[in-house]
Design an enzyme around this catalytic site. Structure first.
Site, PDB file in Angstrom:
ATOM      1  N   THR A 168       1.045  -1.435  -0.342  1.00  0.00           N
ATOM      2  CA  THR A 168      -0.263   0.053   0.481  1.00  0.00           C
ATOM      3  C   THR A 168       1.030   0.910  -0.123  1.00  0.00           C
ATOM      4  O   THR A 168       1.724   0.961   0.651  1.00  0.00           O
ATOM      5  CB  THR A 168      -1.108  -0.315   1.593  1.00  0.00           C
ATOM      6  OG1 THR A 168      -1.558   1.303   1.465  1.00  0.00           O
ATOM      7  CG2 THR A 168      -0.061  -0.197   2.074  1.00  0.00           C
ATOM      8  N   ASP A 169       0.602   2.291  -0.670  1.00  0.00           N
ATOM      9  CA  ASP A 169       0.618   3.329  -0.284  1.00  0.00           C
ATOM     10  C   ASP A 169       1.050   4.378   1.096  1.00  0.00           C
ATOM     11  O   ASP A 169       2.396   5.101   1.146  1.00  0.00           O
ATOM     12  CB  ASP A 169       0.128   4.764  -1.794  1.00  0.00           C
ATOM     13  CG  ASP A 169      -0.691   4.856  -1.099  1.00  0.00           C
ATOM     14  OD1 ASP A 169      -1.851   4.310   0.099  1.00  0.00           O
ATOM     15  OD2 ASP A 169      -1.322   5.776  -2.032  1.00  0.00           O
ATOM     16  N   TYR A 226      -2.060  -0.957  11.406  1.00  0.00           N
ATOM     17  CA  TYR A 226      -2.108  -1.414   9.861  1.00  0.00           C
ATOM     18  C   TYR A 226      -1.033  -1.256   8.747  1.00  0.00           C
ATOM     19  O   TYR A 226      -0.092  -2.200   8.803  1.00  0.00           O
ATOM     20  CB  TYR A 226      -3.585  -1.023   9.543  1.00  0.00           C
ATOM     21  CG  TYR A 226      -3.124  -0.909   7.421  1.00  0.00           C
ATOM     22  CD1 TYR A 226      -3.472  -2.180   6.993  1.00  0.00           C
ATOM     23  CD2 TYR A 226      -3.309  -0.189   6.733  1.00  0.00           C
ATOM     24  CE1 TYR A 226      -3.245  -2.983   5.591  1.00  0.00           C
ATOM     25  CE2 TYR A 226      -3.057  -0.208   4.768  1.00  0.00           C
ATOM     26  CZ  TYR A 226      -3.462  -1.641   5.407  1.00  0.00           C
ATOM     27  OH  TYR A 226      -3.047  -2.195   3.818  1.00  0.00           O
TER      28      TYR A 226
HETATM   29  P1  NAD Z   1      -9.308  -7.755   2.129  1.00  0.00           P
HETATM   30  O1  NAD Z   1      -9.074  -6.907   3.950  1.00  0.00           O
HETATM   31  O2  NAD Z   1     -11.186  -7.172   1.506  1.00  0.00           O
HETATM   32  O3  NAD Z   1      -9.510  -9.100   1.852  1.00  0.00           O
HETATM   33  C1  NAD Z   1      -8.074  -9.924   2.572  1.00  0.00           C
HETATM   34  C2  NAD Z   1      -7.979 -10.876   2.552  1.00  0.00           C
HETATM   35  O4  NAD Z   1      -7.240 -12.004   2.947  1.00  0.00           O
HETATM   36  C3  NAD Z   1      -9.500 -11.591   2.972  1.00  0.00           C
HETATM   37  O5  NAD Z   1     -10.343 -12.457   1.889  1.00  0.00           O
HETATM   38  C4  NAD Z   1      -9.372 -12.754   4.134  1.00  0.00           C
HETATM   39  O6  NAD Z   1      -9.991 -13.503   4.663  1.00  0.00           O
HETATM   40  C5  NAD Z   1      -7.672 -13.170   3.517  1.00  0.00           C
HETATM   41  N1  NAD Z   1      -6.903 -12.908   4.780  1.00  0.00           N
HETATM   42  C6  NAD Z   1      -6.416 -12.310   6.205  1.00  0.00           C
HETATM   43  N2  NAD Z   1      -6.074 -13.110   6.433  1.00  0.00           N
HETATM   44  C7  NAD Z   1      -5.818 -14.329   6.510  1.00  0.00           C
HETATM   45  C8  NAD Z   1      -4.953 -15.230   6.430  1.00  0.00           C
HETATM   46  N3  NAD Z   1      -3.900 -15.747   7.327  1.00  0.00           N
HETATM   47  N4  NAD Z   1      -4.960 -16.171   6.130  1.00  0.00           N
HETATM   48  C9  NAD Z   1      -5.112 -16.612   4.263  1.00  0.00           C
HETATM   49  N5  NAD Z   1      -5.431 -14.928   4.395  1.00  0.00           N
HETATM   50  C10 NAD Z   1      -6.278 -14.666   5.618  1.00  0.00           C
HETATM   51  O7  NAD Z   1      -8.351  -7.176   1.676  1.00  0.00           O
HETATM   52  P2  NAD Z   1      -8.441  -5.993   0.244  1.00  0.00           P
HETATM   53  O8  NAD Z   1      -8.675  -3.930   0.328  1.00  0.00           O
HETATM   54  O9  NAD Z   1      -8.488  -6.738  -0.790  1.00  0.00           O
HETATM   55  O10 NAD Z   1      -6.819  -5.700   0.434  1.00  0.00           O
HETATM   56  C11 NAD Z   1      -5.799  -6.478  -0.339  1.00  0.00           C
HETATM   57  C12 NAD Z   1      -4.235  -6.208  -0.091  1.00  0.00           C
HETATM   58  O11 NAD Z   1      -3.886  -5.090  -0.742  1.00  0.00           O
HETATM   59  C13 NAD Z   1      -3.826  -6.526   1.806  1.00  0.00           C
HETATM   60  O12 NAD Z   1      -2.702  -6.379   1.284  1.00  0.00           O
HETATM   61  C14 NAD Z   1      -4.384  -4.759   0.732  1.00  0.00           C
HETATM   62  O13 NAD Z   1      -3.018  -4.518   2.189  1.00  0.00           O
HETATM   63  C15 NAD Z   1      -3.751  -4.150   0.238  1.00  0.00           C
HETATM   64  N6  NAD Z   1      -4.244  -2.812  -0.497  1.00  0.00           N
HETATM   65  C16 NAD Z   1      -5.334  -2.595  -0.807  1.00  0.00           C
HETATM   66  C17 NAD Z   1      -6.132  -1.467  -0.656  1.00  0.00           C
HETATM   67  C18 NAD Z   1      -7.049  -0.853  -0.569  1.00  0.00           C
HETATM   68  O14 NAD Z   1      -7.588  -0.042  -0.780  1.00  0.00           O
HETATM   69  N7  NAD Z   1      -8.209  -1.680  -0.111  1.00  0.00           N
HETATM   70  C19 NAD Z   1      -4.828  -0.388  -1.626  1.00  0.00           C
HETATM   71  C20 NAD Z   1      -3.625  -0.988  -1.605  1.00  0.00           C
HETATM   72  C21 NAD Z   1      -2.632  -2.071  -1.127  1.00  0.00           C
HETATM   73  O1  TDX Z   2     -17.286   5.829   7.761  1.00  0.00           O
HETATM   74  C1  TDX Z   2     -15.717   6.664   7.505  1.00  0.00           C
HETATM   75  N1  TDX Z   2     -15.681   7.577   6.902  1.00  0.00           N
HETATM   76  C2  TDX Z   2     -15.112   7.868   6.409  1.00  0.00           C
HETATM   77  O2  TDX Z   2     -14.498   9.830   6.600  1.00  0.00           O
HETATM   78  C3  TDX Z   2     -14.738   5.156   6.912  1.00  0.00           C
HETATM   79  C4  TDX Z   2     -15.324   3.757   7.091  1.00  0.00           C
HETATM   80  C5  TDX Z   2     -13.468   6.199   6.334  1.00  0.00           C
HETATM   81  N2  TDX Z   2     -14.033   7.091   6.436  1.00  0.00           N
HETATM   82  C6  TDX Z   2     -12.927   8.421   5.534  1.00  0.00           C
HETATM   83  C7  TDX Z   2     -11.615   8.028   6.868  1.00  0.00           C
HETATM   84  C8  TDX Z   2     -10.015   7.777   5.285  1.00  0.00           C
HETATM   85  O3  TDX Z   2      -9.956   8.855   4.886  1.00  0.00           O
HETATM   86  O4  TDX Z   2     -12.471   7.993   4.114  1.00  0.00           O
HETATM   87  C9  TDX Z   2     -10.976   7.564   4.225  1.00  0.00           C
HETATM   88  C10 TDX Z   2     -10.844   6.669   3.590  1.00  0.00           C
HETATM   89  O5  TDX Z   2     -10.559   5.285   4.615  1.00  0.00           O
HETATM   90  P1  TDX Z   2     -10.493   3.293   4.052  1.00  0.00           P
HETATM   91  O6  TDX Z   2     -11.899   3.033   3.115  1.00  0.00           O
HETATM   92  O7  TDX Z   2     -10.711   2.904   5.926  1.00  0.00           O
HETATM   93  O8  TDX Z   2      -9.008   3.271   3.457  1.00  0.00           O
HETATM   94  P2  TDX Z   2      -7.623   3.584   4.255  1.00  0.00           P
HETATM   95  O9  TDX Z   2      -7.868   4.368   5.521  1.00  0.00           O
HETATM   96  O10 TDX Z   2      -7.352   5.227   3.348  1.00  0.00           O
HETATM   97  O11 TDX Z   2      -6.929   2.745   3.704  1.00  0.00           O
HETATM   98  C11 TDX Z   2      -7.448   2.371   1.678  1.00  0.00           C
HETATM   99  O12 TDX Z   2      -6.603   2.796   1.190  1.00  0.00           O
HETATM  100  C12 TDX Z   2      -5.154   2.006   1.924  1.00  0.00           C
HETATM  101  C13 TDX Z   2      -7.366   0.095   2.553  1.00  0.00           C
HETATM  102  O13 TDX Z   2      -8.122  -0.098   3.445  1.00  0.00           O
HETATM  103  C14 TDX Z   2      -6.080   0.310   3.019  1.00  0.00           C
HETATM  104  O14 TDX Z   2      -6.076  -1.483   3.115  1.00  0.00           O
HETATM  105  C15 TDX Z   2      -5.303  -0.170   1.830  1.00  0.00           C
HETATM  106  O15 TDX Z   2      -3.955  -0.122   1.877  1.00  0.00           O
END
Ligand code: NAD
Ligand code: TDX
Length: 339
Positions: free
Chosen positions: A121-122, A148
């Site tokens: 992640t960034d 995190y």
């Molecule tokens: P998510 O929480 O939706 O999914 C995570 C998945 O990992 C789930 O299916 C969960 O069951 C599985 N998991 C958790 N612990 C586990 C374990 N011990 N063994 C096996 N499986 C396990 O997360 P996401 O948003 O899809 O993020 C996926 C990846 O991308 C993460 O590494 C996160 O850091 C990275 N990432 C996410 C974002 C974002 O905006 N969501 C941005 C940049 C990077």
């Molecule tokens: O109800 C809300 N209201 C609100 O204002 C929630 C859930 C979040 N927020 C704000 C917090 C953040 O500034 O919105 C922004 C986005 O929040 P999240 O969806 O929780 O994301 P963020 O904390 O930015 O992290 C996400 O991007 C990077 C992903 O969850 C991470 O897994 C990824 O690494």
């Protein structure tokens, strides 16, 4: 390279990536997923079972991981505890999965010599001022803020050390905030959409001026495939699509698209340690691998995402009440337009 092991493939980005590979490759995919609260096998529904298999298990289970790694050509590692708010209330699971789980995978990759791509992640770079002209690049120093992001930073450093010390064939990518179908209702965009669909008010933390750099999840998938197939071993790539927006502006877009007034949301006490702004400079990825994001229009992508949640209530409803119950333990609704 034909058999790919995708950890966390029942989560938001992992499931979209598996769907992407089903359409854009002929790989056979094994998903290794613990099915925590964030994992949902329904996110893989409809895929060809001859090409996509789900194994329910933990990436920290060394014997299981070793058996799986030994019979795959490449690993793409998405599995993580991913939500900042949860990491403030229960950090232990983040250390266990994000740090120890990644370590277990790396040791098996070292033993079997398979290709490894690490998803990050960034947020490992900390945050930027709103008026800072710089964006994050591959050489920005690590400075994570939350439990995190500090565990994700730790996992990145483990991967880099295993490349340098043991010569594993690994690449890394650090992506900005993803949006799109199959995202858990705890996250910002799906939470607001599903609050409105459930008759509850959307909820904005702090001032709402925090900026996130949004990328459609399909563009993240195409970037990961490009790095997996053509990336330089040992290298880190930043993934982003020039999608910087303040939270309040995203809130007002959702309200408008869903037929609500611009102020029909609640102000909530701020997230402790809340990062102010993330912004990615993805020019290395664009120039070296000729990657171009397909979803350049955030408004169109957001409307498409809203349509998906409207049409897929059966997917998100089972998690909704529990998620809001968890939030209600810590959130304080502020009176009026206060910060
Ligand atoms: P998510 O929480 O939706 O999914 C995570 C998945 O990992 C789930 O299916 C969960 O069951 C599985 N998991 C958790 N612990 C586990 C374990 N011990 N063994 C096996 N499986 C396990 O997360 P996401 O948003 O899809 O993020 C996926 C990846 O991308 C993460 O590494 C996160 O850091 C990275 N990432 C996410 C974002 C974002 O905006 N969501 C941005 C940049 C990077
Ligand atoms: O109800 C809300 N209201 C609100 O204002 C929630 C859930 C979040 N927020 C704000 C917090 C953040 O500034 O919105 C922004 C986005 O929040 P999240 O969806 O929780 O994301 P963020 O904390 O930015 O992290 C996400 O991007 C990077 C992903 O969850 C991470 O897994 C990824 O690494």
């Amino acid at each position: 390279m034909k058999r790919i092991l995708v950890t966390g493939g029942a989560g938001f980005i992992g499931a979209n990536f598996v769907r992407h590979l089903s359409e854009h490759s002929d790989y056979e995919v094994t998903v290794l997923d613990k099915l925590t609260y964030a994992g949902n096998p329904a996110s893989l529904a409809g895929l060809d079972e001859r090409r996509v298999q789900l194994i329910v298990g933990d990436i920290a289970d060394a014997a299981l991981v070793d058996e799986l790694v030994s019979r795959h050509d490449a690993i793409v590692h998405f599995a993580a505890e991913s939500h900042n708010d949860n990491s403030l209330s229960d950090p232990m699971a983040f250390v266990q999965t994000n740090v120890v789980g990644t370590f277990v995978l790396l040791e098996s990759v070292r033993k079997h010599g398979v290709r490894f791509h690490h998803i990050s992640t960034d947020e490992v770079y900390g945050d930027l001022e709103l008026d800072d002209p710089q964006r994050f690049t591959e050489t920005t120093p690590y400075n994570p803020s939350s439990p995190y992001s500090s565990t994700k930073a730790s996992s990145d450093l483990l991967v880099r050390a295993w490349v340098r010390s043991f010569g594993i064939n690994a690449t890394l990518s650090n992506c900005s905030n993803n949006y799109g179908p199959f995202q858990h209702v705890e996250k910002y965009i799906p939470r607001q959409i599903t609050n409105i669909l459930s008759g509850a008010m959307p909820r904005l933390y702090g001032t709402g001026n925090n900026v996130r750099d949004w990328i459609h999840v399909n563009d993240h998938s195409s970037a990961v495939q490009a790095i997996l197939e053509r990336g330089t071993i040992g290298k880190t790539y930043l993934v982003g699509a020039d999608g910087e927006r303040s939270n309040i502006s995203v809130m007002r877009m959702i309200l408008e698209y869903m037929g609500r007034g611009p102020d029909e949301f609640e102000w909530i006490s701020d997230r402790p340690g809340h990062d102010l702004r993330y912004a990615i400079d993805a020019s290395v990825l664009r120039n070296e691998l000729n990657w171009v994001p397909e979803f350049q229009d955030f408004g169109a992508g957001l409307e498409h995402t809203i349509d998906w949640y409207c049409a897929n209530e059966a997917w998100w409803l089972p998690a909704k009440q529990q998620t809001e119950n968890k939030y209600s333990k810590s959130e304080i609704v502020l009176a009026g337009e206060s910060k």
